[in-house]
Structures are given as structure tokens and as C-alpha cells.
Design a protein around this motif. Structure first.
Motif, PDB file in Angstrom:
ATOM      1  N   SER A 204      -6.937   6.651 -10.229  1.00 19.90           N
ATOM      2  CA  SER A 204      -6.763   5.469 -10.862  1.00 19.90           C
ATOM      3  C   SER A 204      -5.459   5.115 -10.914  1.00 19.90           C
ATOM      4  CB  SER A 204      -7.395   5.631 -12.421  1.00 19.90           C
ATOM      5  OG  SER A 204      -8.708   5.778 -12.381  1.00 19.90           O
ATOM      6  N   ALA A 205      -4.599   6.135 -10.331  1.00 23.99           N
ATOM      7  CA  ALA A 205      -3.168   5.823 -10.109  1.00 23.99           C
ATOM      8  C   ALA A 205      -3.016   4.658  -9.152  1.00 23.99           C
ATOM      9  CB  ALA A 205      -2.333   6.720  -9.822  1.00 23.99           C
ATOM     10  N   PHE A 206      -4.065   4.458  -8.295  1.00 19.76           N
ATOM     11  CA  PHE A 206      -4.106   3.413  -7.069  1.00 19.76           C
ATOM     12  C   PHE A 206      -4.907   2.442  -7.288  1.00 19.76           C
ATOM     13  CE2 PHE A 206      -3.415   7.688  -5.137  1.00 19.76           C
ATOM     14  CZ  PHE A 206      -1.953   7.704  -4.916  1.00 19.76           C
ATOM     15  N   THR A 207      -6.121   2.473  -8.160  1.00 13.48           N
ATOM     16  CA  THR A 207      -6.909   1.488  -8.338  1.00 13.48           C
ATOM     17  C   THR A 207      -6.801   0.847  -9.943  1.00 13.48           C
ATOM     18  OG1 THR A 207      -8.760   3.050  -9.418  1.00 13.48           O
ATOM     19  CG2 THR A 207      -8.761   2.600  -7.092  1.00 13.48           C
ATOM     20  N   GLY A 208      -6.141   1.515 -10.509  1.00 13.35           N
ATOM     21  CA  GLY A 208      -5.827   1.158 -12.027  1.00 13.35           C
ATOM     22  C   GLY A 208      -6.945   1.234 -12.931  1.00 13.35           C
ATOM     23  N   ARG A 209      -6.601   1.248 -14.180  1.00 10.82           N
ATOM     24  CA  ARG A 209      -7.395   1.440 -15.361  1.00 10.82           C
ATOM     25  C   ARG A 209      -8.093  -0.072 -15.491  1.00 10.82           C
ATOM     26  NH1 ARG A 209      -8.271   6.726 -15.554  1.00 10.82           N
ATOM     27  NH2 ARG A 209      -6.430   7.748 -15.676  1.00 10.82           N
ATOM     28  N   PRO A 252      -7.710   1.074   1.259  1.00  6.28           N
ATOM     29  CA  PRO A 252      -6.611   2.334   1.327  1.00  6.28           C
ATOM     30  C   PRO A 252      -5.945   2.540   2.564  1.00  6.28           C
ATOM     31  CG  PRO A 252      -9.052   2.503   2.302  1.00  6.28           C
ATOM     32  CD  PRO A 252      -8.905   1.455   1.521  1.00  6.28           C
ATOM     33  N   LYS A 253      -4.614   2.986   2.601  1.00  4.23           N
ATOM     34  CA  LYS A 253      -3.869   3.296   3.439  1.00  4.23           C
ATOM     35  C   LYS A 253      -4.470   4.185   4.616  1.00  4.23           C
ATOM     36  CE  LYS A 253       0.459   4.337   2.697  1.00  4.23           C
ATOM     37  NZ  LYS A 253       1.734   5.129   2.484  1.00  4.23           N
ATOM     38  N   ASP A 254      -5.367   4.889   4.167  1.00  2.70           N
ATOM     39  CA  ASP A 254      -6.116   5.954   5.069  1.00  2.70           C
ATOM     40  C   ASP A 254      -7.459   6.010   4.398  1.00  2.70           C
ATOM     41  OD1 ASP A 254      -7.358   8.072   6.324  1.00  2.70           O
ATOM     42  OD2 ASP A 254      -5.602   9.419   6.478  1.00  2.70           O
ATOM     43  N   LYS A 255      -8.506   5.476   5.121  1.00  3.26           N
ATOM     44  CA  LYS A 255      -9.924   5.465   4.596  1.00  3.26           C
ATOM     45  C   LYS A 255     -10.540   6.873   4.508  1.00  3.26           C
ATOM     46  CE  LYS A 255     -11.854   3.941   9.193  1.00  3.26           C
ATOM     47  NZ  LYS A 255     -12.669   2.966   9.994  1.00  3.26           N
ATOM     48  N   THR A 256     -10.099   7.835   5.162  1.00  2.29           N
ATOM     49  CA  THR A 256     -10.659   9.114   4.975  1.00  2.29           C
ATOM     50  C   THR A 256      -9.833   9.930   3.780  1.00  2.29           C
ATOM     51  OG1 THR A 256      -8.847   9.984   6.881  1.00  2.29           O
ATOM     52  CG2 THR A 256     -10.903   9.250   7.736  1.00  2.29           C
ATOM     53  N   ASN A 257      -8.747   9.395   3.217  1.00  4.18           N
ATOM     54  CA  ASN A 257      -8.152  10.029   2.245  1.00  4.18           C
ATOM     55  C   ASN A 257      -7.578   9.126   1.340  1.00  4.18           C
ATOM     56  OD1 ASN A 257      -6.817  11.583   0.767  1.00  4.18           O
ATOM     57  ND2 ASN A 257      -5.383  12.619   2.203  1.00  4.18           N
ATOM     58  N   LEU A 258      -8.417   8.781   0.181  1.00  7.03           N
ATOM     59  CA  LEU A 258      -8.210   7.532  -0.668  1.00  7.03           C
ATOM     60  C   LEU A 258      -6.788   7.991  -1.550  1.00  7.03           C
ATOM     61  CD1 LEU A 258     -11.630   6.799  -1.688  1.00  7.03           C
ATOM     62  CD2 LEU A 258     -10.377   5.607   0.045  1.00  7.03           C
ATOM     63  N   ALA A 259      -6.630   9.533  -1.506  1.00  4.68           N
ATOM     64  CA  ALA A 259      -5.347   9.998  -2.386  1.00  4.68           C
ATOM     65  C   ALA A 259      -4.237   9.650  -1.781  1.00  4.68           C
ATOM     66  CB  ALA A 259      -5.434  11.405  -2.642  1.00  4.68           C
ATOM     67  N   LEU A 260      -4.337   8.944  -0.829  1.00  8.10           N
ATOM     68  CA  LEU A 260      -2.903   8.481   0.025  1.00  8.10           C
ATOM     69  C   LEU A 260      -2.561   6.995  -0.567  1.00  8.10           C
ATOM     70  CD1 LEU A 260      -3.144   9.724   3.699  1.00  8.10           C
ATOM     71  CD2 LEU A 260      -2.099  10.703   1.649  1.00  8.10           C
ATOM     72  N   GLY A 261      -3.190   6.406  -1.419  1.00  9.05           N
ATOM     73  CA  GLY A 261      -3.022   5.136  -1.850  1.00  9.05           C
ATOM     74  C   GLY A 261      -3.346   3.846  -0.991  1.00  9.05           C
ATOM     75  N   GLY A 262      -2.869   2.839  -1.458  1.00  9.69           N
ATOM     76  CA  GLY A 262      -3.383   1.679  -0.722  1.00  9.69           C
ATOM     77  C   GLY A 262      -3.048   0.424  -1.604  1.00  9.69           C
ATOM     78  N   ILE A 310      -2.400  -7.456  -6.054  1.00 10.47           N
ATOM     79  CA  ILE A 310      -1.847  -7.183  -7.365  1.00 10.47           C
ATOM     80  C   ILE A 310      -0.866  -5.805  -7.315  1.00 10.47           C
ATOM     81  CG2 ILE A 310      -3.586  -8.664  -8.543  1.00 10.47           C
ATOM     82  CD1 ILE A 310      -4.726  -6.438  -9.411  1.00 10.47           C
ATOM     83  N   ARG A 311      -1.242  -4.944  -6.501  1.00 14.10           N
ATOM     84  CA  ARG A 311      -0.481  -3.856  -6.598  1.00 14.10           C
ATOM     85  C   ARG A 311      -0.617  -2.860  -5.226  1.00 14.10           C
ATOM     86  NH1 ARG A 311       1.723  -0.787 -11.304  1.00 14.10           N
ATOM     87  NH2 ARG A 311       2.136   1.349 -10.687  1.00 14.10           N
ATOM     88  N   ASP A 312       0.560  -2.585  -4.878  1.00 15.93           N
ATOM     89  CA  ASP A 312       0.655  -1.881  -3.501  1.00 15.93           C
ATOM     90  C   ASP A 312       1.383  -0.503  -3.875  1.00 15.93           C
ATOM     91  OD1 ASP A 312       1.402  -0.713  -0.934  1.00 15.93           O
ATOM     92  OD2 ASP A 312       1.897  -2.867  -0.207  1.00 15.93           O
ATOM     93  N   SER A 313       0.710   0.800  -3.600  1.00 15.75           N
ATOM     94  CA  SER A 313       1.205   1.921  -3.808  1.00 15.75           C
ATOM     95  C   SER A 313       2.344   2.264  -3.430  1.00 15.75           C
ATOM     96  CB  SER A 313       0.057   2.988  -3.426  1.00 15.75           C
ATOM     97  OG  SER A 313      -0.080   2.737  -2.071  1.00 15.75           O
ATOM     98  N   ASP A 314       2.706   1.563  -2.076  1.00 16.13           N
ATOM     99  CA  ASP A 314       4.086   2.041  -1.364  1.00 16.13           C
ATOM    100  C   ASP A 314       5.131   1.113  -2.272  1.00 16.13           C
ATOM    101  OD1 ASP A 314       3.083   3.139   0.846  1.00 16.13           O
ATOM    102  OD2 ASP A 314       3.031   1.203   1.979  1.00 16.13           O
ATOM    103  N   GLU A 315       5.043   0.413  -3.280  1.00 14.28           N
ATOM    104  CA  GLU A 315       5.910  -0.343  -4.031  1.00 14.28           C
ATOM    105  C   GLU A 315       6.193   0.180  -5.410  1.00 14.28           C
ATOM    106  OE1 GLU A 315       5.275  -4.380  -3.512  1.00 14.28           O
ATOM    107  OE2 GLU A 315       5.428  -4.331  -1.096  1.00 14.28           O
ATOM    108  N   HIS A 316       5.165   1.059  -5.823  1.00 11.81           N
ATOM    109  CA  HIS A 316       5.233   1.494  -7.386  1.00 11.81           C
ATOM    110  C   HIS A 316       4.925   3.076  -7.296  1.00 11.81           C
ATOM    111  CE1 HIS A 316       4.954  -2.877  -8.800  1.00 11.81           C
ATOM    112  NE2 HIS A 316       4.258  -2.872  -7.546  1.00 11.81           N
ATOM    113  N   PRO A 317       5.174   3.504  -8.436  1.00 11.48           N
ATOM    114  CA  PRO A 317       5.132   5.180  -8.588  1.00 11.48           C
ATOM    115  C   PRO A 317       3.465   5.167  -8.572  1.00 11.48           C
ATOM    116  CG  PRO A 317       5.833   4.192 -10.493  1.00 11.48           C
ATOM    117  CD  PRO A 317       6.175   3.045  -9.507  1.00 11.48           C
ATOM    118  N   ALA A 318       3.017   6.251  -8.380  1.00  5.46           N
ATOM    119  CA  ALA A 318       1.549   6.572  -8.535  1.00  5.46           C
ATOM    120  C   ALA A 318       1.243   7.345  -9.912  1.00  5.46           C
ATOM    121  CB  ALA A 318       1.288   7.781  -7.624  1.00  5.46           C
ATOM    122  N   GLU A 319       1.201   6.017 -10.581  1.00  6.83           N
ATOM    123  CA  GLU A 319       0.548   6.217 -12.305  1.00  6.83           C
ATOM    124  C   GLU A 319      -0.317   4.984 -12.601  1.00  6.83           C
ATOM    125  OE1 GLU A 319       4.525   5.893 -14.190  1.00  6.83           O
ATOM    126  OE2 GLU A 319       4.558   3.621 -14.022  1.00  6.83           O
TER     127      GLU A 319
END
Length: 538
Positions: A204-209, A252-262, A310-319
Motif C-alpha cells: 500500500s506504500a505504492f497503491t495507497g490506502r 508498476p516499474k517492474d511487473k514481475t516485482n510490485l515491491a519496486l513501486g510504480g 496521482i502518485r509516482d513512487s520515484d518522487e515520493h517516499p515509500a509510505e
């Protein structure tokens, strides 16, 4: 043991979508008790709420019940703040069917088979800290009753309790289950492995609450998320609610690893002046009865739309962040409680259909014209620009057919849509929930177009009858009337070629199966099968 992802033999024949013949059924009859299916269909239980988990936890003991009380309240039992007289029902929700090899479970030496049905649970007991405890279960369709239901996880990899889970889907690129929670500020998206015990990770740090419910994966590995967040009523529209939910896409940045953000994007629909149809917190009545709401719910309108980041993980902290709030600030278009969506097979993932539940109140001031009874919508993606689309109404609900929730394509033109109307609307219209077949190629604006066929008429089972009778009694907690949920058509193929929306389903043939759950009451999950002798009541 390593798990092998099996491709069904039908995959080779269906990897290139082909047109399927529409299934012809006579409409199921409405009955006050029990379920009735259209002639030619029957339903077979695959798991019941009272089935004991083969590996119960401290809080969860059964497929559909927690361990905080008896399954049935004793006669004359008096509940109190510290004393439950009936177990909390866990309400198994969205089903995901997979064919897997090499799976294991908590029991050593047990052959669990290869056919599995996964589901999260929409409800759960509260622990000592007042936290609701969710869970992920697996129905082992080839196993005996003693090993039929496995608790895959009730905590994540960090030891945190799982949330209450609504939606689920299989992501063949990342090789994980996707789980969604519609608990608003506590909601979000989690991934879960299919090995035992499942390793669950909060992304949810990448998809949001948000109040996420529906989740699907497209052919590029993007997650399409459908939010179910109820709005407020206004001074003049007390029975109608303000649109307050959005449709999102997580790239996602990497569709094989969602934990890398997007990137998280929201759908923005434009009006006749090319302005965004938006949420207006200061004008609730005006939002509910706005001309743009009527435009959304008018047949024949094909409205331009685009995806706004509305949110790019490259520009925001993973929270974690409030996705609903960002969607409003970015000019996303709110809908009246969209709950689930799915890609139409054979369209190369260019057509996405989703339901809007509406107000689930026969007295809604929004009426039919302003979406008070919800509808089924289509998002048609641009073939040239992935960030552009159009939105159109496919079917508009009314007091008879409303509360649209789960959906699943039966073939390339017929869409199974089931209701979650709720106890109040059941009483108002003197009818329980039903499941319908919506023809997505039909023009329902024409009076000559037949109404959608009712393939399932839901009744009220004995446990739901008890819960309904106790609903107004202080201290009783479980929901009343039965609800249809988790409608799911799949051949279980877990490879990329088997991604839902790729192959055209051929139900009841070539490994394609149909499942749904009768939520509340006995919490039974069924498989719908062919029955040449006529409709069956279970």
C-alpha cells in the motif's frame, strides 16, 4: 516443495481468443426460500462455513466462523459487551481459482491435489486490542473434508494481522495473489504467495490506502483497482449518496516485482465542455443530482476519459498515503460505489467493465436517471494512447435490478453480474439478491431489447433467517440476509497466457469452472455446474 504452475490443456486451443456461442437460459424463478438456478444449471457445495480449518489459528477456527463463540446462539443466551453468544462470521468473499502442482499444506504426507480456490474474508473477530483479524484461505477441491480448507495466512511477513479482505486476483507476472481491503484508511493492496504458508506483503506504500475492492491485471502487468467508498447524503437527498469512489490503475516499474513501486493513476471522465467530472465537497445535493451524473447514466453517451497520475513512487517516499484524497485533488471522476471489474475476453485488454452499486435504497432521490440504482460501465482504452479512453453506460439499474457487485465474463459477450442489495432494499422491494447475464453487445436503451436473464435467484438459508431475526437485538453482530459474492469463471491456468481476459471462456468445458459464494448465513461456496434435468435448489 517447489510449486509448478500448470497450464491446462485447453490453453493451447484458447490462447487466441475466438468467438463463443452465447449460452441460452430461461430466467430463474424468484422464491422466498432457497436458491433457484436457471433451467440447465445446478450448484454443488465445495466448502461450508462450518467446515473446520485443518490448521485453526487463535482467532479463526472454521471456513466461515471465528472461534469467539458457538456457531449457533443457545436459546435464551444473553450477549454483553464482553460475552458473545455467537461466533463472528468471517464472510468469505471473492474467489480465485488456480490449477497448481506440488502444493503442500500443514499436514505432512497429504496429497492436496492440483485444483484450488483461494479467497479472503470480508469479516473477522476482534483481538484483545480491538483489531479485526482477517485471513486468507484455500479450498483444496481434490482433498477430503478434513483437509478441505487450509488457513494460508492470518498475518503478513512482518507479523501484522491481515486486514479484512474483499477482492482477490492472480497476477501471473509477479506470481502472487493480489488481495484488497475496503477498510478505507486501513485498506489497501497486499500480495500473497500460493505456497504454504503464504507470505503476505503490504504494498500500500505504492497503491495507497483506500476502500479497494475489485482488482484485475492487464496484459502489461498493470493493476486495475476499483474502490467502494460510500459518500454522504445531502439535506435534500438524504436517501441518495454523493459519488465518492474512483477507478484506479497502478502501473508498476517492474511487473514481475510490485515491491519496486510504480505510478498510481485515477480515471478522469470529461464533460461536454472537456472539463473533468469531479467531486464537489461543498455541494452534495448538487453532486448527486448534477447534469453530469445524468450524462454518465444516459445510454448512448461515449464520454472521453484519461488516466491522471496521482502518485509516482520515484518522487515520493515509500509510505502509505490516502489515494481517495489524492484522486479528488487531481480531478478524478467519482462514481457511486463501483465494486468490481473485469476485462472482456477477446478485446486485447482494451475493454474493461465495472459495476456501480448505487444507493441500495428504493427511496433514493437520485432515481434511475442519476444513478441511484447503479449500473454497468465500459472503459474502452485507446489503441494508440494507453492514457486515453472512453467511458459508456452498458446497463442501467432500477429498483428491480440494482446493488450490482461482483462480475465475471461467461464468454466474450455475456457478463455475469450479481447483486448485493442489502437487507433494507430486500425489504423495500420484497425480493432478495439475484444474478443476471448482461449482454455487453446489446442496446438496452431499446424497449425491444430483452431484459438480462436471471441465472440465479438467492433465497435466505436457515442460519441467515436466525441472524435476520436477531438483527435488531442488542449484542448480536452477524449480517442477516444472504448475499451473492465471488462469482468467478476460470480455467485455473496460472501462466501469463491464462491471464483472465485473454482466452474466451467455454464454461463447463475444457477445464472452465464457475464458482460463487452464498455469503452470510451458512457461508457456503458453490460450484455451478450443468444440469440437463432442470434447475436445482440447494
Amino acid at each position: 516443495m517447489k510449486i509448478t504452475l500448470l497450464a491446462t490443456s485447453a490453453l493451447v486451443a484458447l490462447s487466441l481468443p475466438a468467438l463463443a456461442d452465447p449460452i441460452k437460459l430461461s430466467s430463474a424463478q424468484v422464491t422466498p426460500a432457497g436458491d433457484t438456478l436457471a433451467k440447465g444449471l445446478a450448484q454443488v457445495p465445495v466448502a461450508e462455513g462450518a467446515f473446520k480449518l485443518e490448521n485453526p489459528s487463535k482467532y479463526l477456527g472454521y471456513y466461515g466462523y471465528a472461534k469467539d463463540g458457538p456457531l449457533v446462539p443457545a436459546k435464551g443466551a444473553v450477549p454483553s459487551k464482553d460475552h458473545l453468544v455467537e461466533a463472528t462470521k468471517t464472510e468469505p468473499d471473492k474467489n480465485t481459482y488456480l490449477v497448481l502442482e506440488g502444493t503442500t499444506g500443514p499436514a505432512k504426507g497429504v496429497k492436496y491435489g492440483t485444483h484450488f480456490l483461494f479467497q479472503g474474508h470480508e469479516n473477522g473477530p476482534k483481538d484483545e486490542n480491538g483489531v479485526s483479524r482477517g485471513g486468507l484461505t484455500r479450498i483444496n477441491l481434490d482433498a477430503p473434508k478434513s483437509h478441505r480448507v487450509t488457513l494460508m495466512a492470518d498475518t503478513d511477513v512482518d507479523g501484522k494481522p491481515l486486514p479484512l479482505i474483499d477482492g482477490s486476483a492472480w497476477d501471473p507476472f509477479a506470481k502472487v495473489l493480489l488481495l484488497t481491503s475496503e477498510e478505507g484508511a486501513d485498506g489497501g493492496v497486499w500480495t500473497a504467495t500460493v505456497d504454504f504458508p503464504s507470505k503476505v506483503v503490504d504494498i500500500s506504500a505504492f497503491t495507497g490506502r483506500a476502500a479497494y475492492e475489485g482488482v484485475e491485471v492487464d496484459s502489461d502487468g498493470a493493476l486495475w483497482l476499483v474502490e467502494d467508498a460510500g459518500g454522504k447524503g445531502g439535506p435534500k437527498t438524504k436517501n441518495a449518496k454523493q459519488p465518492n469512489s474512483f477507478v484506479y490503475r497502478f502501473v508498476p516499474k517492474d511487473k514481475t516485482n510490485l515491491a519496486l513501486g510504480g505510478k498510481l493513476q485515477v480515471l478522469q471522465v470529461l464533460d461536454a465542455q472537456s472539463q473533468p467530472i469531479v467531486f464537489n465537497k461543498d455541494n452534495i445535493d448538487g453532486d448527486i443530482l448534477s447534469p453530469n451524473q445524468k450524462t454518465l447514466y444516459t445510454y448512448g453517451n461515449e464520454l472521453p476519459a484519461k488516466w491522471v497520475t496521482i502518485r509516482d513512487s520515484d518522487e515520493h517516499p515509500a509510505e502509505a498515503f490516502d489515494a481517495n484524497d489524492l484522486a479528488k485533488k487531481a480531478g478524478g471522476t467519482p462514481f457511486k460505489r463501483p465494486e468490481n471489474g473485469q476485462f472482456r475476453p477477446g478485446t486485447s485488454f482494451k475493454e474493461f467493465y465495472f459495476t456501480a452499486t448505487g444507493d441500495t435504497n428504493a427511496k433514493t432521490e437520485a432515481g434511475v436517471d442519476f444513478g441511484g440504482f447503479g449500473g454497468v460501465f465500459k472503459i474502452a482504452q485507446s489503441k494508440k494512447n494507453p492514457d486515453k479512453a472512453t467511458v459508456a453506460l452498458i446497463y442501467r439499474g432500477d429498483a428491480t435490478r440494482t446493488g450490482f457487485d461482483n462480475l465475471s465474463f461467461l464468454n466474450d459477450t455475456q457478463l455475469l453480474v450479481v447483486e448485493d442489495a442489502g437487507d433494507k432494499l430486500h425489504m423495500q422491494r420484497n425480493a432478495f439478491d439475484s444474478g443476471y447475464i448482461v449482454d455487453v453487445t446489446a442496446d438496452y436503451a431499446k424497449a425491444s431489447t430483452p431484459d438480462p436473464v436471471r441465472f440465479l435467484s438467492q433465497g435466505r438459508d436457515d442460519m441467515a433467517t436466525i441472524d435476520e431475526a436477531l438483527a435488531s437485538a442488542e449484542g448480536f453482530q452477524n449480517d442477516g440476509d444472504n448475499e451473492i459474492t465471488g462469482i468467478h469463471v476460470s480455467n485455473g491456468d496460472p501462466t501469463v497466457e491464462g491471464l483472465i481476459g485473454t482466452a474466451v471462456p467455454t464454461p463447463f468445458e475444457n477445464g472452465w469452472r464457475v464458482f460463487y459464494t452464498r455469503q452470510h448465513g451458512r457461508n457456503i461456496t458453490f460450484e455451478i455446474v450443468q444440469d440437463e434435468t432442470g434447475a436445482k435448489k440447494k
